[in-house]
Design an enzyme around this catalytic site. Sequence first.
Site, mmCIF file in Angstrom:
data_model
loop_
_atom_site.group_PDB
_atom_site.id
_atom_site.type_symbol
_atom_site.label_atom_id
_atom_site.label_comp_id
_atom_site.label_asym_id
_atom_site.label_seq_id
_atom_site.Cartn_x
_atom_site.Cartn_y
_atom_site.Cartn_z
ATOM 1 C CB SER A 1 -5.402 -5.374 -8.042
ATOM 2 O OG SER A 1 -5.045 -6.678 -8.322
ATOM 3 C CG ASP B 1 2.477 -4.891 -7.111
ATOM 4 O OD1 ASP B 1 2.565 -6.133 -7.151
ATOM 5 O OD2 ASP B 1 1.443 -4.263 -7.409
ATOM 6 C CG HIS C 1 -0.821 -6.603 -5.662
ATOM 7 N ND1 HIS C 1 -0.846 -5.684 -6.691
ATOM 8 C CD2 HIS C 1 -2.041 -7.197 -5.650
ATOM 9 C CE1 HIS C 1 -2.043 -5.734 -7.271
ATOM 10 N NE2 HIS C 1 -2.779 -6.636 -6.657
#
Lengths: 203, 376
Positions: free
Chosen positions: B155, B320, B353
């Site tokens: 991320s 995600d 995610h």
Amino acid sequence: MTNVLGRYDFELIAKWIRPGEKVLDLGCGDGSLLRFLREDKGVLGYGVDNDPANVLACVGNGVNVIQIDLEAGLSGFADGFFDHVVMSLSLQTVRHTERLLAEMLRVGRQAVVSFPNFGHRSHREAIARGRMPVSKSLPYQWFNSPNVRFFTMADFEALCAERGIAIRERHAFDEGRPVTEDPNLNASIGVYRLGRAAAPPAG
Amino acid sequence: MEEAKDSVGAVLPQHAHFTAPLALAGGSTLPAFDLVYETYGELNAARSNAVLVCHALSGNHHVAGHYAGQPRSGGWWDNLVGPGKPLDTRKFFVVGVNNLGGCHGSTGPMTVDPASGRPWGADFPVVVVEDWVAAQARLADRLGIDAWAAVIGGSLGGMQALQWALEFPQRVRHALVIASAPKLTAQNIAFNEVARQAILTDPDFHGGHYYTHGVVPARGLRLARMIGHITYLSDDKMAEKFGRRLRQGVLQFGYGIDFEIESYLRHQGDRFAGHFDANTYLIATKALDYFDPARDHGGNLVAALARARAKFLVVSFTTDWRFAPERSREIVYGLLHNGRDVSYAEIDCSGGHDSFLLDDPHYHAVMRAYFEGIAT
């Protein structure tokens, strides 16, 4: 599936590829061809495969691999980036054959494809007996085959002629040995080097 | 307590103080700063086996292991990092660092501003990915690490790994960019803005100087975390985990908790608001929004990535939607068209995610295989 052909396929392809070229291998399997080309020719190679096990194998082999679905095309790749786009024994596993061939020659100057020849004598005999062929080059039953397109070398050559794809070189094999006489009947595997045909003269 | 064989065991955070001023992307300068960090494994004699783990929005330097006497204090990527784990601390010297602007010991809004004698609060400069990487490079210098064997992050951490490869091409041999993006989409920025508004409009925010009022904007932070959590999970995962299950078996016909998902979100929000700093959250969301290495190249990512020399592994997860696979593929094609070595795995995992923090067997097998290739 690259391994099925063994080294003679690699050596043939390697002969067509110059040192340092950029090579894209569609349906690259465990990456052995690219590894061979990198070690033998110092190519900058990328494989494409959508099977997680093959992606893992490529990472383990230290081969660049991009996990995408070939049926979705090659839209992420720029025009003419690659010198050669290789598709070894995988063309029969995609549904959008025609579009993929066009895409291969969009992103690459030249393409190399090999596929099992449905026109091989043993396959014709099986059909004549009323059964779908099962052979070394078509090792699956009709109900579990990953292959979705069944075509002969003659069919493929007709498509190339129709779509303006130039066949620069053709090799045919059976049981790993070269076939020269009537390949469409005697060869189980066809290997082609393809290019974009010259544009037709204006007017 | 019996120690798991593949745990790095009890760990201690360390501090590094830096006295050379750090010029920040936003134009201001930090005269001095501290970074808190942890290390696992041994740096080899050639100093060639160091791996930097960059944290995401709510992470910190505590990547692996636990603190002595606190069995529930496991590091946030403990399933990846340890002896025999995919990032194997028997082979690698792993460094986790709390970023500038953080709230776990590195210089940030909670730190006392030497100029005013009170906590920086909202006056702490908005630091961005480039600043974090610059500060991490100072730590690398301090640890005697000329080049990282790898920089890895998920991320926002993946953005740091990518930025490392662009800012210090000669100091990164491999970059692992997981569940990340070359820039946020408008939708992604929008979620961050809702989170920020929740904090900024909390009456306890006091313009970011809530420390001096003896309060924290817990309601705002709680809401920010709740919206974050919704976007970190997939629809499928939420359905599987909570469905429409009722907390008390029957509808309450009120505004308390009916559904399990409500209970979960409130719990996550409360827990987070209890230990995380709102100003740090604001900074980190801005760092996410601002990251866009192509901005200085007319939006051309291929041109922006031309400086990279590292080999890359890019990983995304099918479910995600906050950092969708398409965004990872942009990085992949940008690198490929620069002739960089890059591999890309799209992991079929239902965790949304948050998948990057899970120990999905195929995901970890790919990570393990890649790190084994680096180690040899």
